[in-house]
Design an enzyme around this catalytic site. Structure first.
Site, PDB file in Angstrom:
ATOM      1  N   ASN A   1     -16.123  47.895  47.080  1.00  0.00           N
ATOM      2  CA  ASN A   1     -16.431  46.927  48.145  1.00  0.00           C
ATOM      3  C   ASN A   1     -16.043  45.504  47.734  1.00  0.00           C
ATOM      4  O   ASN A   1     -16.402  44.547  48.407  1.00  0.00           O
ATOM      5  CB  ASN A   1     -17.922  46.943  48.472  1.00  0.00           C
ATOM      6  CG  ASN A   1     -18.375  48.308  48.957  1.00  0.00           C
ATOM      7  OD1 ASN A   1     -17.682  48.961  49.728  1.00  0.00           O
ATOM      8  ND2 ASN A   1     -19.529  48.746  48.480  1.00  0.00           N
TER       9      ASN A   1
ATOM     10  N   HIS B   1     -28.023  50.510  57.530  1.00  0.00           N
ATOM     11  CA  HIS B   1     -28.108  50.864  56.112  1.00  0.00           C
ATOM     12  C   HIS B   1     -29.508  51.333  55.722  1.00  0.00           C
ATOM     13  O   HIS B   1     -30.511  50.910  56.295  1.00  0.00           O
ATOM     14  CB  HIS B   1     -27.746  49.610  55.315  1.00  0.00           C
ATOM     15  CG  HIS B   1     -27.515  49.824  53.858  1.00  0.00           C
ATOM     16  ND1 HIS B   1     -28.498  49.629  52.922  1.00  0.00           N
ATOM     17  CD2 HIS B   1     -26.417  50.214  53.176  1.00  0.00           C
ATOM     18  CE1 HIS B   1     -28.010  49.865  51.715  1.00  0.00           C
ATOM     19  NE2 HIS B   1     -26.742  50.229  51.843  1.00  0.00           N
TER      20      HIS B   1
ATOM     21  N   GLU C   1     -25.979  45.954  61.871  1.00  0.00           N
ATOM     22  CA  GLU C   1     -24.972  45.440  60.949  1.00  0.00           C
ATOM     23  C   GLU C   1     -23.867  44.827  61.788  1.00  0.00           C
ATOM     24  O   GLU C   1     -23.701  45.207  62.944  1.00  0.00           O
ATOM     25  CB  GLU C   1     -24.403  46.585  60.086  1.00  0.00           C
ATOM     26  CG  GLU C   1     -25.401  47.065  59.062  1.00  0.00           C
ATOM     27  CD  GLU C   1     -24.966  48.327  58.316  1.00  0.00           C
ATOM     28  OE1 GLU C   1     -23.763  48.532  58.110  1.00  0.00           O
ATOM     29  OE2 GLU C   1     -25.859  49.096  57.944  1.00  0.00           O
TER      30      GLU C   1
ATOM     31  N   SER D   1     -21.112  49.937  57.476  1.00  0.00           N
ATOM     32  CA  SER D   1     -20.668  50.179  56.106  1.00  0.00           C
ATOM     33  C   SER D   1     -19.909  51.483  55.920  1.00  0.00           C
ATOM     34  O   SER D   1     -19.057  51.573  55.046  1.00  0.00           O
ATOM     35  CB  SER D   1     -21.871  50.144  55.164  1.00  0.00           C
ATOM     36  OG  SER D   1     -22.782  51.171  55.487  1.00  0.00           O
TER      37      SER D   1
ATOM     38  N   ASP E   1     -27.075  42.176  59.577  1.00  0.00           N
ATOM     39  CA  ASP E   1     -26.700  42.438  58.185  1.00  0.00           C
ATOM     40  C   ASP E   1     -25.176  42.312  58.077  1.00  0.00           C
ATOM     41  O   ASP E   1     -24.438  43.142  58.603  1.00  0.00           O
ATOM     42  CB  ASP E   1     -27.183  43.844  57.796  1.00  0.00           C
ATOM     43  CG  ASP E   1     -26.841  44.203  56.351  1.00  0.00           C
ATOM     44  OD1 ASP E   1     -26.092  43.444  55.705  1.00  0.00           O
ATOM     45  OD2 ASP E   1     -27.313  45.262  55.885  1.00  0.00           O
TER      46      ASP E   1
ATOM     47  N   HIS F   1     -20.807  43.653  54.945  1.00  0.00           N
ATOM     48  CA  HIS F   1     -19.370  43.970  54.871  1.00  0.00           C
ATOM     49  C   HIS F   1     -18.512  43.006  55.681  1.00  0.00           C
ATOM     50  O   HIS F   1     -17.334  43.258  55.891  1.00  0.00           O
ATOM     51  CB  HIS F   1     -19.126  45.415  55.318  1.00  0.00           C
ATOM     52  CG  HIS F   1     -19.789  46.393  54.409  1.00  0.00           C
ATOM     53  ND1 HIS F   1     -19.208  46.855  53.246  1.00  0.00           N
ATOM     54  CD2 HIS F   1     -21.024  46.953  54.454  1.00  0.00           C
ATOM     55  CE1 HIS F   1     -20.037  47.675  52.630  1.00  0.00           C
ATOM     56  NE2 HIS F   1     -21.154  47.747  53.339  1.00  0.00           N
TER      57      HIS F   1
ATOM     58  N   LYS G   1     -20.471  42.235  47.317  1.00  0.00           N
ATOM     59  CA  LYS G   1     -19.281  42.860  47.902  1.00  0.00           C
ATOM     60  C   LYS G   1     -18.138  41.843  47.875  1.00  0.00           C
ATOM     61  O   LYS G   1     -17.673  41.521  46.790  1.00  0.00           O
ATOM     62  CB  LYS G   1     -19.650  43.432  49.262  1.00  0.00           C
ATOM     63  CG  LYS G   1     -20.507  44.688  49.015  1.00  0.00           C
ATOM     64  CD  LYS G   1     -21.272  45.246  50.151  1.00  0.00           C
ATOM     65  CE  LYS G   1     -22.068  46.452  49.644  1.00  0.00           C
ATOM     66  NZ  LYS G   1     -23.263  46.742  50.414  1.00  0.00           N
TER      67      LYS G   1
HETATM   68  C1  LIG Z   1     -24.558  47.295  50.190  1.00  0.00           C
HETATM   69  C2  LIG Z   1     -25.369  47.076  51.397  1.00  0.00           C
HETATM   70  C3  LIG Z   1     -26.654  46.541  51.329  1.00  0.00           C
HETATM   71  C4  LIG Z   1     -27.366  46.333  50.030  1.00  0.00           C
HETATM   72  O1  LIG Z   1     -26.860  45.293  49.302  1.00  0.00           O
HETATM   73  P1  LIG Z   1     -26.970  45.303  47.706  1.00  0.00           P
HETATM   74  O2  LIG Z   1     -26.748  43.899  47.328  1.00  0.00           O
HETATM   75  O3  LIG Z   1     -25.905  46.228  47.222  1.00  0.00           O
HETATM   76  O4  LIG Z   1     -28.350  45.794  47.376  1.00  0.00           O
HETATM   77  C5  LIG Z   1     -27.293  46.247  52.511  1.00  0.00           C
HETATM   78  N1  LIG Z   1     -26.728  46.499  53.709  1.00  0.00           N
HETATM   79  C6  LIG Z   1     -25.517  47.045  53.804  1.00  0.00           C
HETATM   80  C7  LIG Z   1     -24.927  47.308  55.142  1.00  0.00           C
HETATM   81  C8  LIG Z   1     -24.796  47.362  52.654  1.00  0.00           C
HETATM   82  O5  LIG Z   1     -23.600  47.927  52.751  1.00  0.00           O
END
Ligand SMILES: *Cc1c(COP(=O)(O)O)cnc(C)c1O
Length: 399
Positions: A48, A134, A186, A190, A215, A218, A249
């Protein structure tokens, strides 16, 4: 002890039988377009680290400097004596980047979701989630005790039905404060690489007086003029109550972040248990994240993003030429549906033999029987890397 280990062995055997057993692979190289496993170098399409910043000299230098200046560990939680200059600098930079009044960072994105949702909602409040959010948001939902509804993925009609349900519940509650309705989605999904219809979503939530948390795990670094995410690209910055991001990421470091109003951040400092009862992130992580934001905001960041989008188009062509259905995504995440878990595992194994590392994503990350290969690209990939992938895929299809 015998009963303990025997019971766990039964559970592990069942996972293996269902092709759902997960095992750690030891990677001997830094994050990048190559991954060294068991002494073998594989072409990596699984990370990522979309902009190729995790191993960038500026981020590494910032991490080293912060460790030298502030130490390896922060020593305590932020509210005790762990709130170091590097954490404050990162939060100021993040707030400016996200166009928000303030920001708060957590050790992980997972902790940010848990902290924010449980700080804002209680029993009696209403929480409405997109079907594909997620796992950290699902965990937060359970922990909050709020009444939960799930709407069909990106389906605004179904969301409206759930908002009507929430409005009815709300009028029935007579607590100390009015019951709250929070929608969580989101911006870039993801495991599917598709985008949420954020403009329509914002109009709908405003019509119903609900709050929205987006969120941007990505999308941060990839969308918008400032590259802060899809909320910015759609011009919705002032209309989304809670913006969430991860720093692990495209930003290339580690950590989670919430940005929004000053009141939101002040409340989280007082109520977010994953923030309060946890040692502050290591100085190196905070400094690396600040350096990552700086690169993203520079002309180098724009050049990396442009390169990434070119590579996304090239990857799509490679997959189409390998007879996979044309991907309908606008993200550096391209899923290829495999269906059965065993098929996804076999395909990923064959690709590994051919020198390419792509993960087989299975339940519980995605639904049962909806296993997939999840291809991701980074700005550091080259046209030769994609040609090598095409060759590997051709060999499997023909063999
Ligand atoms: C990776 C991810 C998270 C968590 O983030 P981390 O910093 O890896 O704990 C939360 N939401 C989504 C959509 C993700 O892909």
């Amino acid at each position: 002890m015998t009963d303990f280990n025997a019971q766990l062995a039964v559970e592990l055997a069942a996972l293996r039988k269902a092709d759902l057993l997960r095992e750690l692979r030891r990677v001997e190289s830094p994050a990048g377009t190559r991954a060294c496993l068991g002494g073998r170098e594989l072409l990596n399409f699984s990370s990522n680290d979309y902009l190729g910043l995790a191993n960038h000299p500026a981020l590494k230098e910032a991490a080293v400097c912060a460790a030298k200046k502030f130490g390896a560990g922060a020593g305590a939680s932020r509210l005790v004596c762990g709130s170091l200059t590097v954490h404050h600098q990162l939060e100021e930079a993040l707030a400016a980047f996200k166009g928000a009044e303030a920001a708060l960072t957590f050790s992980t994105g997972h902790a940010a979701a848990l902290g924010a949702i449980t700080a804002l909602l209680d029993k009696g409040d209403l929480l409405i989630l997109d079907k594909l959010v997620h796992a950290c948001i699902v965990d937060a939902a359970k922990l909050s005790g709020a009444k939960l509804r799930v709407f069909r993925h990106n389906d605004l009609n179904d969301l409206e039905a759930k908002l009507k349900w929430a409005a009815k519940q709300r009028s029935a509650v007579s607590g100390q404060r009015p019951a709250r309705t929070l929608i969580v989605t989101e911006s870039v999904f993801s495991m599917d690489g598709d985008l949420a219809p954020l403009r329509d979503l914002v109009e709908l939530k405003e019509r119903f007086g609900a709050w929205l948390m987006v969120d941007e795990a990505h999308a941060t670094g990839l969308f918008g003029k400032r590259r802060s995410g899809l909320v910015e690209e759609f011009g919705l910055t002032g209309r989304v109550e809670i913006q969430m991001a991860t720093l692990g990421k495209a930003v290339g470091a580690a950590g989670g972040a919430i940005s929004g109003s000053r009141n939101l951040i002040d409340l989280l400092v007082n109520r977010a248990r994953s923030f309060i009862f946890s040692t502050a992130p290591v100085p190196a992580a905070a400094a690396a994240a600040s350096a990552g934001l700086k690169v993203i905001e520079s002309s180098e960041g724009e050049a990396r993003r442009e390169r990434l989008w070119l590579l996304v188009e090239q990857l799509k062509r490679v997959l189409i030429e390998a007879s996979f259905p044309p991907p309908a995504v606008r993200a550096p995440i391209i899923p290829v549906a495999m269906g059965a878990e065993a098929r996804a595992m076999r395909f990923a194994e064959a690709l590994r033999k051919a020198g390419v590392f792509v993960p087989a994503i299975r339940y519980p990350t995605v639904a049962r029987g909806a296993a997939r290969l999840r291809f991701t690209v980074s700005a550091e990939h080259t046209a030769e890397d994609l040609a090598a992938l095409a060759k590997a895929l051709g060999g499997i299809a023909n063999g």
